[in-house]
Design an enzyme around this catalytic site. Structure first.
Site, PDB file in Angstrom:
ATOM      1  N   HIS A   1      -8.966   3.385  -2.899  1.00 32.90           N
ATOM      2  CA  HIS A   1      -7.738   2.782  -2.491  1.00 32.90           C
ATOM      3  C   HIS A   1      -6.850   2.145  -3.519  1.00 32.90           C
ATOM      4  O   HIS A   1      -6.829   0.756  -3.420  1.00 32.90           O
ATOM      5  CB  HIS A   1      -7.552   2.358  -1.271  1.00 32.90           C
ATOM      6  CG  HIS A   1      -6.147   1.886  -0.495  1.00 32.90           C
ATOM      7  ND1 HIS A   1      -4.940   2.592  -1.101  1.00 32.90           N
ATOM      8  CD2 HIS A   1      -5.852   0.886   0.303  1.00 32.90           C
ATOM      9  CE1 HIS A   1      -3.864   1.666  -0.384  1.00 32.90           C
ATOM     10  NE2 HIS A   1      -4.469   0.765   0.390  1.00 32.90           N
TER      11      HIS A   1
ATOM     12  N   CYS B   1       0.699  -1.068   0.192  1.00 32.48           N
ATOM     13  CA  CYS B   1      -0.032   0.091   0.098  1.00 32.48           C
ATOM     14  C   CYS B   1       0.984   1.277  -0.002  1.00 32.48           C
ATOM     15  O   CYS B   1       0.128   2.483  -0.169  1.00 32.48           O
ATOM     16  CB  CYS B   1      -0.960   0.042   1.167  1.00 32.48           C
ATOM     17  SG  CYS B   1      -2.194  -1.480   1.124  1.00 32.48           S
TER      18      CYS B   1
ATOM     19  N   CYS C   1      -0.540   2.593   6.224  1.00 32.97           N
ATOM     20  CA  CYS C   1      -0.067   1.157   6.680  1.00 32.97           C
ATOM     21  C   CYS C   1       0.162   0.282   5.593  1.00 32.97           C
ATOM     22  O   CYS C   1      -0.241   0.578   4.555  1.00 32.97           O
ATOM     23  CB  CYS C   1      -1.316   0.496   7.454  1.00 32.97           C
ATOM     24  SG  CYS C   1      -3.030   0.340   6.485  1.00 32.97           S
TER      25      CYS C   1
END
Length: 424
Positions: free
Chosen positions: A377, A123, A408
């Site tokens: 996302h 991510c 995160c």
């Protein structure tokens, strides 16, 4: 000493609720401009579309990436051959999208003499691309580079972890790397007391802030209109131009969120409404050594002041920002109170709310234009998108200020970077 305290905090682990990360105070005042500074010249992104059913569901990631690469160079009138390197963050394409990204480069008329690499830190891949290009500038390998992030979650296989040894069952942390992300969200909620109501409240705020920002046109300067083709269920093709983020829901209410069933666990608290959306999108950022930017008459949108990445337990990976942000602030010589905006990725409202509480961040400073719960996302894109959103918002405010980008990372990490906006 402060760095040692932070590291010791990592070793004590997140269960030690008595530990509160603190950054060292700034002893020498604001950093002075240096010819060697790594500066952000410009950045653009596509709109973020809903995976599998949105405007980019039939658009390959190389096309998305090419659109933003082309726009960034055109906007600042930089010749493509002046780039020293390109780094692209990607998660789901084979080989971190190495072939796909090189194809995008050529679709953008960037010559073969410009090298390219890809990176996958899950991510944080888009932010890692920024850090990688910044590192090349700092070590003198080149003076100008492009950092990008791209993801098509519509067209990628999201469930295949690759070739993994059966010996992983012998090590708890190795096993935990395969825990579904939604279960890590449930773990954070349970262990740190983040209630369903608190998660839904956070999610509602994200939607409201994003809707307000979209209605005011705050994202227009960031977004590159992309003309593409979509196929309907009958196979009919039509051309559309995508100009705005699709996931924002202005009509979201607490009552509506409360009706949603848990998505990952029968008695859980993580739902589709308080989790990030599965999305498609791309972003590109031009970075340079300050001296080269000034020599070429390029604008300076921001200065990269620090970057940090840390490790945390894989089964509660969402706590990563709470541990990465203090390290990045310490490296920049700043404290929480010195920062005007914290762009923290909302992988899940549970972990984002936890990080805000753990660091005692003023809520009004966190994701003022909304976050991934509302915007979406697209994994490899997100970090680069956050940098662009942060610096454009600081530019709108006008005054010299600091901002933080953090997220995160699946398998148990957190990343954070500190940027300075130099002021109008």
């Amino acid at each position: 000493m402060q760095r040692l305290q932070v590291v010791l905090g990592h070793l004590r682990g997140p269960a030690d609720s008595g530990w509160m990360p603190q950054a060292a105070p700034c002893l020498s005042g604001a950093p002075q401009a240096s010819a060697a500074d790594v500066v952000v010249v410009h950045g653009r992104r596509t709109a973020i579309c809903r995976a599998g059913r949105g405007g980019f569901k039939d658009t390959t990631p190389d096309e998305l990436l090419s659109a933003v690469m082309t726009a960034v160079l055109k906007d600042v009138n930089l010749r493509p051959e002046q780039l020293g390197d390109i780094c692209v963050g990607n998660v789901l394409q084979p080989g971190a999208g190495a072939i796909m990204a090189r194809i995008a480069q050529f679709l953008s008329d960037i010559p073969e003499t410009v090298p390219l690499s890809t990176v996958n830190r899950q991510c944080s891949s888009g932010l890692q691309a920024v850090a990688s290009i910044a590192g090349g500038i700092r070590n003198g390998s080149y003076d100008i580079g492009m950092a990008c992030g791209v993801e098509s979650m519509s067209l990628a296989d999201r469930g295949n972890p690759g070739n993994i040894t059966s010996r992983l069952m012998e090590k708890e942390k190795a096993r935990d790397c395969l825990i579904p992300m939604g279960i890590t969200s449930e773990n954070v909620a349970e262990r740190f007391g983040i209630s369903r109501e608190k998660q839904d409240t956070f999610a509602l705020a994200s939607q409201q802030k994003a809707a307000r920002a979209q209605s005011k046109g705050c994202f227009q300067a960031e977004i590159v209109p992309v003309t593409t083709t979509v196929h309907d269920d009958k196979g009919t093709k039509r051309s559309i131009t995508v100009t705005q983020d699709e996931g924002i829901r202005p009509s979201t209410t607490m009552e509506g969120l409360a009706k949603l069933k848990p998505a990952f666990k029968k008695d859980g608290s993580t739902t589709a409404g308080n989790s990030s959306q599965v999305s498609d999108g791309a972003a590109a950022i031009l970075l340079a050594r300050r001296s080269k930017a000034e020599e070429l008459g390029l604008p300076i949108l921001g200065v990269l002041r620090s970057y940090a990445v840390v490790g945390v337990p894989p089964d509660i990976m969402g706590i990563g920002p709470a541990y990465a942000i203090p390290v990045a602030l310490q490296k920049a010589g700043l404290t929480v109170s010195d920062v005007d905006i914290f762009e923290i990725n909302e992988a899940f409202a549970s972990q984002a709310a936890y990080c805000v509480e753990k660091l005692r961040l003023p809520p009004e400073k966190v994701n003022p234009l909304g976050g991934a719960v509302a915007l979406g996302h697209p994994l490899g894109c997100t970090g680069a998108r956050q940098v662009i959103t942060l610096l454009n918002e600081l530019k709108r405010r006008g005054k010299r200020a600091y901002g933080v980008v953090s997220m995160c990372i699946g398998t148990g990490m957190g990343a954070a970077a500190v940027f300075e906006y130099p002021g109008n």
